[in-house]
Design a protein around this motif. Structure first.
Motif, PDB file in Angstrom:
ATOM      1  N   GLN A   4      64.017  14.286  57.940  1.00 35.92           N
ATOM      2  CA  GLN A   4      64.634  15.619  57.996  1.00 35.92           C
ATOM      3  C   GLN A   4      64.465  16.344  56.684  1.00 35.92           C
ATOM      4  O   GLN A   4      64.148  17.524  56.643  1.00 35.92           O
ATOM      5  CB  GLN A   4      66.126  15.470  58.249  1.00 35.92           C
ATOM      6  CG  GLN A   4      66.527  15.635  59.686  1.00 35.92           C
ATOM      7  CD  GLN A   4      68.023  15.466  59.792  1.00 35.92           C
ATOM      8  OE1 GLN A   4      68.754  15.736  58.855  1.00 35.92           O
ATOM      9  NE2 GLN A   4      68.471  14.996  60.931  1.00 35.92           N
ATOM     10  N   ILE A   5      64.729  15.601  55.595  1.00 39.15           N
ATOM     11  CA  ILE A   5      64.664  16.237  54.289  1.00 39.15           C
ATOM     12  C   ILE A   5      63.227  16.584  53.932  1.00 39.15           C
ATOM     13  O   ILE A   5      62.934  17.668  53.441  1.00 39.15           O
ATOM     14  CB  ILE A   5      65.247  15.316  53.212  1.00 39.15           C
ATOM     15  CG1 ILE A   5      66.655  14.920  53.602  1.00 39.15           C
ATOM     16  CG2 ILE A   5      65.249  16.016  51.881  1.00 39.15           C
ATOM     17  CD1 ILE A   5      67.266  13.947  52.654  1.00 39.15           C
ATOM     18  N   VAL A   6      62.327  15.652  54.204  1.00 37.10           N
ATOM     19  CA  VAL A   6      60.937  15.910  53.847  1.00 37.10           C
ATOM     20  C   VAL A   6      60.387  17.082  54.648  1.00 37.10           C
ATOM     21  O   VAL A   6      59.671  17.929  54.131  1.00 37.10           O
ATOM     22  CB  VAL A   6      60.074  14.656  54.116  1.00 37.10           C
ATOM     23  CG1 VAL A   6      58.617  14.962  53.915  1.00 37.10           C
ATOM     24  CG2 VAL A   6      60.490  13.535  53.204  1.00 37.10           C
TER      25      VAL A   6
ATOM     26  N   ILE B  70      44.998  14.808  44.367  1.00 38.33           N
ATOM     27  CA  ILE B  70      46.179  13.973  44.127  1.00 38.33           C
ATOM     28  C   ILE B  70      45.861  12.989  43.012  1.00 38.33           C
ATOM     29  O   ILE B  70      44.855  12.289  43.068  1.00 38.33           O
ATOM     30  CB  ILE B  70      46.537  13.183  45.395  1.00 38.33           C
ATOM     31  CG1 ILE B  70      46.756  14.149  46.559  1.00 38.33           C
ATOM     32  CG2 ILE B  70      47.786  12.354  45.181  1.00 38.33           C
ATOM     33  CD1 ILE B  70      47.117  13.445  47.846  1.00 38.33           C
ATOM     34  N   ARG B  71      46.750  12.981  42.020  1.00 42.41           N
ATOM     35  CA  ARG B  71      46.461  12.066  40.916  1.00 42.41           C
ATOM     36  C   ARG B  71      47.265  10.774  41.024  1.00 42.41           C
ATOM     37  O   ARG B  71      46.812   9.713  40.656  1.00 42.41           O
ATOM     38  CB  ARG B  71      46.762  12.731  39.586  1.00 42.41           C
ATOM     39  CG  ARG B  71      46.264  11.908  38.402  1.00 42.41           C
ATOM     40  CD  ARG B  71      46.372  12.640  37.090  1.00 42.41           C
ATOM     41  NE  ARG B  71      45.707  13.915  37.153  1.00 42.41           N
ATOM     42  CZ  ARG B  71      46.280  15.068  36.824  1.00 42.41           C
ATOM     43  NH1 ARG B  71      47.514  15.088  36.416  1.00 42.41           N
ATOM     44  NH2 ARG B  71      45.613  16.195  36.909  1.00 42.41           N
ATOM     45  N   ASP B  72      48.496  10.869  41.485  1.00 44.50           N
ATOM     46  CA  ASP B  72      49.302   9.658  41.584  1.00 44.50           C
ATOM     47  C   ASP B  72      50.255   9.793  42.763  1.00 44.50           C
ATOM     48  O   ASP B  72      50.208  10.777  43.490  1.00 44.50           O
ATOM     49  CB  ASP B  72      50.079   9.408  40.289  1.00 44.50           C
ATOM     50  CG  ASP B  72      50.865  10.632  39.872  1.00 44.50           C
ATOM     51  OD1 ASP B  72      51.107  10.805  38.682  1.00 44.50           O
ATOM     52  OD2 ASP B  72      51.227  11.447  40.768  1.00 44.50           O
ATOM     53  N   LYS B  73      51.120   8.816  42.876  1.00 38.29           N
ATOM     54  CA  LYS B  73      51.988   8.794  44.051  1.00 38.29           C
ATOM     55  C   LYS B  73      52.808  10.064  44.183  1.00 38.29           C
ATOM     56  O   LYS B  73      53.108  10.513  45.283  1.00 38.29           O
ATOM     57  CB  LYS B  73      52.956   7.600  43.938  1.00 38.29           C
ATOM     58  CG  LYS B  73      52.314   6.277  44.221  1.00 38.29           C
ATOM     59  CD  LYS B  73      53.353   5.309  44.743  1.00 38.29           C
ATOM     60  CE  LYS B  73      53.378   4.042  43.931  1.00 38.29           C
ATOM     61  NZ  LYS B  73      54.498   3.173  44.309  1.00 38.29           N
ATOM     62  N   ASN B  74      53.174  10.641  43.045  1.00 37.96           N
ATOM     63  CA  ASN B  74      54.002  11.835  43.116  1.00 37.96           C
ATOM     64  C   ASN B  74      53.276  13.022  43.703  1.00 37.96           C
ATOM     65  O   ASN B  74      53.867  14.049  43.988  1.00 37.96           O
ATOM     66  CB  ASN B  74      54.485  12.222  41.718  1.00 37.96           C
ATOM     67  CG  ASN B  74      55.498  11.228  41.221  1.00 37.96           C
ATOM     68  OD1 ASN B  74      56.028  10.465  41.985  1.00 37.96           O
ATOM     69  ND2 ASN B  74      55.742  11.234  39.930  1.00 37.96           N
ATOM     70  N   GLY B  75      51.947  12.892  43.832  1.00 33.21           N
ATOM     71  CA  GLY B  75      51.179  14.015  44.338  1.00 33.21           C
ATOM     72  C   GLY B  75      51.159  14.103  45.859  1.00 33.21           C
ATOM     73  O   GLY B  75      50.702  15.099  46.412  1.00 33.21           O
ATOM     74  N   VAL B  76      51.667  13.057  46.517  1.00 35.21           N
ATOM     75  CA  VAL B  76      51.558  13.050  47.977  1.00 35.21           C
ATOM     76  C   VAL B  76      52.409  14.146  48.594  1.00 35.21           C
ATOM     77  O   VAL B  76      51.974  14.876  49.487  1.00 35.21           O
ATOM     78  CB  VAL B  76      51.973  11.673  48.536  1.00 35.21           C
ATOM     79  CG1 VAL B  76      51.977  11.692  50.045  1.00 35.21           C
ATOM     80  CG2 VAL B  76      51.012  10.620  48.043  1.00 35.21           C
ATOM     81  N   TYR B  77      53.630  14.275  48.101  1.00 34.55           N
ATOM     82  CA  TYR B  77      54.513  15.268  48.713  1.00 34.55           C
ATOM     83  C   TYR B  77      54.015  16.694  48.501  1.00 34.55           C
ATOM     84  O   TYR B  77      53.983  17.485  49.440  1.00 34.55           O
ATOM     85  CB  TYR B  77      55.939  15.072  48.181  1.00 34.55           C
ATOM     86  CG  TYR B  77      56.921  16.047  48.758  1.00 34.55           C
ATOM     87  CD1 TYR B  77      57.657  16.886  47.937  1.00 34.55           C
ATOM     88  CD2 TYR B  77      57.106  16.156  50.133  1.00 34.55           C
ATOM     89  CE1 TYR B  77      58.546  17.788  48.470  1.00 34.55           C
ATOM     90  CE2 TYR B  77      57.990  17.059  50.665  1.00 34.55           C
ATOM     91  CZ  TYR B  77      58.701  17.875  49.826  1.00 34.55           C
ATOM     92  OH  TYR B  77      59.577  18.774  50.347  1.00 34.55           O
TER      93      TYR B  77
END
Lengths: 468, 385
Positions: free
Chosen positions: B124-126, B360-367
């Motif tokens: 829901q949040i995403v 995307i460089r790292d995991k934080n880039g997925v969102y």
């Protein structure tokens, strides 16, 4: 109420006076009792809050959730919940069997005796505490409505981060200071409502406009251990309601402090007596077996921690045996009554945890070596000293406020009294942020890391550290 | 002797204190999740959850900080069974997780708090900030089918659609008002009829063409990024469409269809020719997934190191794909080496509104990548993070 429930209550109503009679014959002395049977959620609520009438905070919600989840998954049960108050409130879990509740009732009678008679509890105001907390909770709700829940919540978060830094010996100190100076701050609480009148007054609660001799001031001659008090008296920019929050949480800590310092004694005392009281009750065979099982579960030792119920029980029994042997029958009982009056965990362990006990109970120290948790110490003195040390100051590090005007810029300088244990760096950095939000100017903490003196600071925007 | 005691048992059912604060705590968890979405979206416990409903999500902002000792460096006391000696091992912990030792409960230090959240809550949040762009085009009559739904109750209608229950209710009402309660005397005014409405039902099927470069340069980390992205992409589409299929196409110099397992785990070696997989995608669309029946979402992951001579062909094929697909996307996972001309820089030439390229460089880039792929149609495209 349904029949089995009614039946259970009737059984308890019959059993409890018997237990109280037995307890009185054993010379236990307790306040009038109020037993309440309630569902699990309630007990876990109280367990999480510590008191039924405490103020609202999300962290209690977190504890409640965790306790309740463990209860729901049958991982652990709170059997007893009793409050240091007069009359003494005790909560029995609704789902318990009658035997379980009988044992809890017996256990709780002894707790109440401990609260009433142990010297460290003498200033905890048991008659007013529930009301006091309820009134405070209502005030906090009011603040939330006026200033917004977020603001109040974050402020409470910040105060809670240093809540345990009070000075439990303040009553001694105050008397010393009042002894030499006459003047306004000698006023003691004359009526139960004095603390309410004081709310109208800023700062220290008297009319002297900050010239009180008992107020330490920004350059305390002796570093102040009571951080909350120091902040109350010296921080700039605190609003009226924030004063109240700090003051209330500080009072709360004074109330809970004796409980934190006497955990092993108190649980040991209660276990010792629930055993003896239950033995005097006419239990059927089935009941006896069930009781034995329950009791065994309560005193189960753990490889990774000390079970206070077990240790306390064994120590009391050991003391009784030794005194009986040396001074004759009955001397042991007398001795343990005396101990329950005058000792706390630190003195209890230091004086009565003997070599034989440490070895008989197979107590040891362990730590992480590489990837494994290994036993590293079996020498009884080292084990005992470690236990005693870990209970000093109820297990919290001692932080002193040394200067409220550091650098002549109104900055707060705190010092950790380092003995041999290092502070958790990540935590201390985050806590400094909280202290900043109370002090409103840069804050510093001096401690030792890897044997070097280190100074951590937070200026409102970022933290820093340097080695001195 | 008169013993002063009371046993009571009140009605606690209205006592909500614990619940109220727990609710507040849940709110805080929700806020914390929202603030840390970038971390949480790529959290392993979710991506690798294998469909479990409740996952543990570490939330670092809900710790209650205080001045405390560093428990990892300390000794602790314990009790043995009588025969302990120095050197006995109580427990072992090969993963260096903080504070894990023998037994639960009073363990020295967990560094962070783990909240139990259901994947639905996180979803829901995403998905709050995600939306399906280009929805106007789907109102194309050919893609919509009409269905009949009985939604209304009226006083007039066909005799066979009489709603008996409601009619009797009306009779009762009228009789009661007249002071003559009971069921008797049905008048025409009492009759109620069920009526239908014609409701256009939009197409209910989507297909995701998941394309991945499985050449040697795509390691487990890159695969994990792709996996995280596809995980959320599929879930999101599942909330919009009844039926979502995924087709996995892996390629190096050649492309082929693979299973999900192979897609995310197998590595190949060799060079990279991206056009191969676009061609395969087009072929599949033409044979298996006609545009009239399916909403097609194509997404390609690569590290960008394509055969330079192939780049032009890729662009041509992408243009063809754009005719058939609702969205075409390209995700470039930046490796440790800096390539001067990666596919991404090449694709900047494509200005079609239905094409999105992200880096995307790292995991934080997925969102952020998810957000730019599923952005509202009034925002610009082609974001790198």
């Amino acid at each position: 109420m349904s029949d089995p429930v009614l039946l259970e209550m009737q059984q308890l109503e019959a059993a409890i006076p018997k237990m109280m009679e037995i307890a009185r014959q054993f010379k236990l002395d307790f306040y009038p009792m109020r037993f309440e049977i309630c569902p699990g959620e309630i007990i876990y609520t109280f367990g999480a809050y510590g008191m039924p009438t405490r103020y609202t905070h999300w962290s209690f919600g977190k504890s409640y959730h965790r306790m309740k989840t463990q209860y729901d998954y049958n991982l652990s049960r709170i059997y007893e919940m009793v409050i240091n108050s007069d009359p003494c409130y005790a909560f029995l879990l609704e789902g318990n069997t009658i035997i379980q509740n009988k044992m809890v009732a017996a256990h709780v009678l002894a707790h109440c005796d401990f609260f009433k008679n142990n010297a460290y509890f003498s200033h905890t105001n048991p008659q007013d505490i529930i009301e006091t907390m309820a009134v405070a909770a209502a005030r906090f709700r009011q603040y939330e409505m006026v200033h917004g829940q977020q603001k109040v919540e974050s402020f409470i978060d910040a105060v809670m981060s240093i809540q345990e830094h009070i000075d439990p010996h303040q009553s001694i100190r105050k008397r010393e200071l009042q002894h030499d100076k006459s003047g306004c701050c000698n006023k003691k609480d004359n009526s139960p409502y004095d603390d309410l009148w004081k709310l109208d007054q800023s700062g220290h609660g008297c009319q002297c406009q900050g010239q009180c001799p008992s107020k330490q001031g920004k350059h305390p001659p002796q570093p102040e251990k009571d951080l909350l008090l120091f902040i109350l008296e010296n921080a700039k920019g605190l609003e009226e309601w924030q004063h109240d929050v700090i003051s209330t949480l500080r009072d709360e800590m004074f109330y809970f402090w004796p409980q934190m310092r006497t955990k092993i004694m108190n649980e040991g005392w209660a276990t010792y007596w629930h055993l003896r009281i239950m033995r005097e009750m006419d239990l059927s065979e089935v009941e006896s077996i069930e009781f034995a099982k329950m009791h065994a579960g309560v005193i189960l030792p753990s490889r990774s921690s000390i079970n206070p119920y077990f240790l306390g029980l064994k120590m009391f029994e050991d003391i009784e045996k030794r005194w009986d042997n040396e001074f004759g029958e009955g001397a042991g009982k007398e001795k343990i009554y005396e101990i329950r009056e005058i000792d706390n965990d630190v003195s209890f362990l230091r004086n009565y945890l003997t070599k034989e006990l440490v070895e008989d109970l197979d107590l040891y120290l362990y730590r992480k070596v590489g990837h494994d948790w290994k036993v590293v110490e079996k020498n009884w003195e080292k084990v005992r000293d470690h236990l005693v040390n870990s209970m000093t100051n109820a297990g919290f590090p001692v932080i002193l406020a040394e200067d409220g005007d550091y650098g002549r810029r109104g900055e707060l300088y705190l010092r950790h009294v380092f003995e041999d244990k290092e502070l958790n760096i990540k935590y201390l950095e985050k806590t400094l942020v909280h202290v900043f939000s109370l002090w409103n100017r840069p804050v510093h903490l001096e401690t030792k890391i890897d044997n070097k003196v280190a100074l951590f600071s937070f200026d409102g925007e970022k933290g820093s550290r340097k080695f001195v | 002797m008169n013993y002063n005691f009371v046993i009571t048992r009140e009605d606690w059912s209205l006592h909500r204190k614990g619940e109220v604060d727990q609710h507040r705590h849940k709110e805080k968890v929700r806020e914390a999740i929202k603030q840390n979405l970038a971390d949480i979206v790529s959290e392993e416990s979710i991506i690798l959850s294998d469909g479990r409903r409740v996952v543990k999500v570490p939330i670092r902002s809900l710790e209650q900080y205080r001045f405390s000792y560093d428990s990892r460096k300390q000794k602790h006391a314990g009790q043995g069974d009588g025969k302990s000696k120095v050197g006995d091992v109580l427990g072992s912990d090969p993963q260096q997780a903080p504070g894990k030792g023998p037994g639960a409960g009073e363990e020295p230090g967990q560094d962070y708090y783990e909240a139990d959240v259901t994947i639905d809550e996180i979803e829901q949040i995403v998905f709050e900030d995600l939306s399906l762009p280009n929805l106007e085009e789907k109102k194309n009559k050919k893609l919509a089918s009409e269905t009949v739904e009985f939604r209304d109750v009226r006083k007039y209608g066909i005799q066979s659609n009489v709603d008996r229950k409601r009619t009797i209710l009306e009779v009762l009402k009228r009789n009661a008002l007249n002071g003559n309660p009971g069921i008797h005397g049905i008048t025409p005014e009492d009759l109620r009829y069920k009526t239908w409405e014609i409701v256009p039902k939009f197409e209910s099927s989507a297909v995701v063409l998941a394309m991945m470069d499985t050449s040697g340069s795509m390691g487990p980390f890159e695969k994990y990024i792709a996996r995280s992205f596809f995980f959320w992409m599929v879930r999101f589409l599942r909330t919009k469409y009844e039926n979502v299929e995924i087709v996995f196409l892996a390629h190096h110099t050649e492309a082929k269809e693979v299973t999900e397992e192979e897609f995310f785990t197998k590595g190949e070696s060799g060079g990279t020719r991206c056009s191969s997989v676009y061609q395969l995608a087009l072929d599949l669309i033409n044979t298996r997934y006609p545009k009239d029946d399916y909403n097609i979402y194509a997404f390609h992951f690569s590290d960008g190191d394509n055969l330079t001579s192939d780049n032009e062909k890729c662009i041509r094929l992408i243009d063809q794909l754009l005719v058939k697909c609702s969205l075409v996307g390209y995700g470039e996972i930046e490796g440790p080496y800096y390539y001067t001309s990666t596919l991404n820089s090449f694709y900047k030439r494509i200005t079609h509104s239905r094409f999105v390229s992200v880096s995307i460089r790292d995991k934080n880039g997925v969102y952020p990548a998810l957000k730019s792929f599923f952005k509202n149609s009034d925002q610009k495209g082609g974001v790198s993070s």
